[in-house]
Write a protein that holds these residues in place. Structure first.
Motif, PDB file in Angstrom:
ATOM      1  N   GLN A  44     -10.856  -0.547  -9.796  1.00 48.02           N
ATOM      2  CA  GLN A  44      -9.565  -1.636  -9.766  1.00 48.02           C
ATOM      3  C   GLN A  44      -9.212  -1.667 -11.021  1.00 48.02           C
ATOM      4  O   GLN A  44     -10.037  -1.882 -12.251  1.00 48.02           O
ATOM      5  N   SER A  50      -6.365  -8.513  -0.215  1.00 44.06           N
ATOM      6  CA  SER A  50      -6.460  -9.257  -1.365  1.00 44.06           C
ATOM      7  C   SER A  50      -7.012 -10.725  -1.020  1.00 44.06           C
ATOM      8  O   SER A  50      -6.249 -11.135  -0.041  1.00 44.06           O
ATOM      9  N   SER A 105      -4.632  -3.968  -9.293  1.00 44.73           N
ATOM     10  CA  SER A 105      -4.494  -3.182  -8.223  1.00 44.73           C
ATOM     11  C   SER A 105      -5.556  -2.102  -8.080  1.00 44.73           C
ATOM     12  O   SER A 105      -6.580  -2.207  -8.879  1.00 44.73           O
ATOM     13  N   SER A 106      -5.626  -1.338  -7.013  1.00 45.84           N
ATOM     14  CA  SER A 106      -6.741  -0.576  -6.863  1.00 45.84           C
ATOM     15  C   SER A 106      -6.473   0.704  -6.359  1.00 45.84           C
ATOM     16  O   SER A 106      -5.222   0.882  -5.472  1.00 45.84           O
ATOM     17  N   GLU A 107      -7.473   1.652  -6.244  1.00 46.69           N
ATOM     18  CA  GLU A 107      -7.172   3.012  -5.822  1.00 46.69           C
ATOM     19  C   GLU A 107      -8.546   3.353  -5.061  1.00 46.69           C
ATOM     20  O   GLU A 107      -9.593   2.821  -5.411  1.00 46.69           O
ATOM     21  N   CYS A 161      -6.087  -2.504   2.973  1.00 48.94           N
ATOM     22  CA  CYS A 161      -6.214  -2.876   1.807  1.00 48.94           C
ATOM     23  C   CYS A 161      -6.054  -4.483   1.918  1.00 48.94           C
ATOM     24  O   CYS A 161      -5.129  -5.020   2.580  1.00 48.94           O
ATOM     25  N   VAL A 198      -9.769  -7.388  -4.506  1.00 54.73           N
ATOM     26  CA  VAL A 198      -9.333  -6.361  -3.602  1.00 54.73           C
ATOM     27  C   VAL A 198     -10.306  -5.883  -2.748  1.00 54.73           C
ATOM     28  O   VAL A 198     -11.418  -5.498  -3.388  1.00 54.73           O
ATOM     29  N   GLN A 207       0.649  -1.142   0.006  1.00 59.89           N
ATOM     30  CA  GLN A 207       0.080   0.028   0.104  1.00 59.89           C
ATOM     31  C   GLN A 207       0.891   1.195  -0.084  1.00 59.89           C
ATOM     32  O   GLN A 207       1.833   1.240   0.674  1.00 59.89           O
ATOM     33  N   ASN A 257      -4.558  -4.639 -14.070  1.00 60.33           N
ATOM     34  CA  ASN A 257      -3.450  -5.491 -13.240  1.00 60.33           C
ATOM     35  C   ASN A 257      -4.076  -5.863 -11.685  1.00 60.33           C
ATOM     36  O   ASN A 257      -2.940  -6.512 -11.089  1.00 60.33           O
ATOM     37  N   ARG A 305      -3.317   3.893  -2.794  1.00 60.01           N
ATOM     38  CA  ARG A 305      -3.360   2.868  -3.466  1.00 60.01           C
ATOM     39  C   ARG A 305      -2.945   1.664  -2.851  1.00 60.01           C
ATOM     40  O   ARG A 305      -2.217   1.222  -1.578  1.00 60.01           O
ATOM     41  N   CYS A 306      -3.224   0.479  -3.673  1.00 57.25           N
ATOM     42  CA  CYS A 306      -2.927  -0.953  -3.227  1.00 57.25           C
ATOM     43  C   CYS A 306      -2.684  -1.751  -4.355  1.00 57.25           C
ATOM     44  O   CYS A 306      -3.427  -1.880  -5.390  1.00 57.25           O
ATOM     45  N   SER A 307      -1.561  -2.738  -4.184  1.00 60.89           N
ATOM     46  CA  SER A 307      -1.346  -3.830  -4.933  1.00 60.89           C
ATOM     47  C   SER A 307      -1.518  -5.271  -4.288  1.00 60.89           C
ATOM     48  O   SER A 307      -0.691  -5.357  -3.293  1.00 60.89           O
TER      49      SER A 307
END
Lengths: 113, 112
Positions: B68, B93, B73-75, B91, B32, B6, B71, B22-24
């Motif tokens: 989302q 997953s 990832s998410s905001e 966040c 997510v 994050q 890829n 942001r989050c991966s």
């Protein structure tokens, strides 16, 4: 909505002691997870246990889904076990919000040397 | 394998401003979820995204939105910040919608 109650809210132990944390939930669940939150806020997965019993080192957990409770056992506690322990459930039937976790308020554990 | 990441770690904003977190997710995870944790409480569900679509929403005002990306990832976006939005934003997953969730380290937001 589903209610999740954890007890006790606070627990102080001497290093080496054993403890049992309890989580009661008010409705059927698809998923139940136990987490340990460290002082920096990181939630660490302990168990994914919708039913049955699991063990991981000094920690073990039991969920009795039919009676809507779960127990987390900590044996031979260490100072590094200190932190907040959360139980979280995913309701079995939750309309459009399937997949989200409902958390209890946590048990704050302090292990003294 | 890398866990959930994050960014940023900490953030200070003023009332009325906008913020983007942001989050991966873990590689291979397609879902997510976002949670808000205020001091002394357990995390509270905000959104879940799966395969780039919103699949669940908690009891939060429309000032909160998320998306989302391809890829996975998410905001998380929060508009018109209020003092009460000060919290740790987490966040999580998971492989799918109803699988074990793994949490990132969080973003600590302070609104002054």
């Amino acid at each position: 909505g589903i209610q999740v109650e954890q007890s006790p809210p606070d627990l102080i132990l001497q290093e080496g002691a054993n403890s049992t944390l309890r989580c009661n939930f008010s409705d059927s669940v698809n998923n139940l997870q136990w987490f340990h939150q460290n002082p920096w806020g990181q939630l660490i997965n302990l168990f994914y246990i919708p039913s049955g019993t699991k063990q991981n080192g000094r920690l073990s957990a039991t969920t009795v889904a039919t009676e809507r409770y779960s127990l987390l056992y900590i044996s031979s506690s260490q100072t590094t076990d200190s932190g907040v322990y959360f139980c979280a459930v995913e309701p079995l039937n939750y309309g459009g919000s399937q997949g989200n976790l409902i958390f209890g308020k946590g048990t704050k554990l302090s292990v003294k040397p | 394998d890398a866990g959930v990441t994050q960014s940023p770690t900490h953030l200070i904003k003023t009332r009325g401003q906008h913020v983007t977190l942001r989050c991966s997710p873990i590689s291979g995870h397609k879902s997510v979820s976002w949670y808000q944790q205020v001091l002394g409480q357990g995390p509270q569900f905000i959104f879940q995204y799966y395969e780039k679509e919103e699949r669940g929403r908690g009891n939060f005002p429309d000032r909160f939105s998320a998306r989302q990306f391809p890829n996975y990832s998410s905001e998380l976006n929060v508009n018109a910040l209020l003092l009460g939005d000060s919290a740790l934003y987490l966040c999580a997953s998971s492989f799918g919608r109803r699988y074990e969730q793994y949490f990132g380290p969080g973003t600590r937001l302070t609104v002054t």
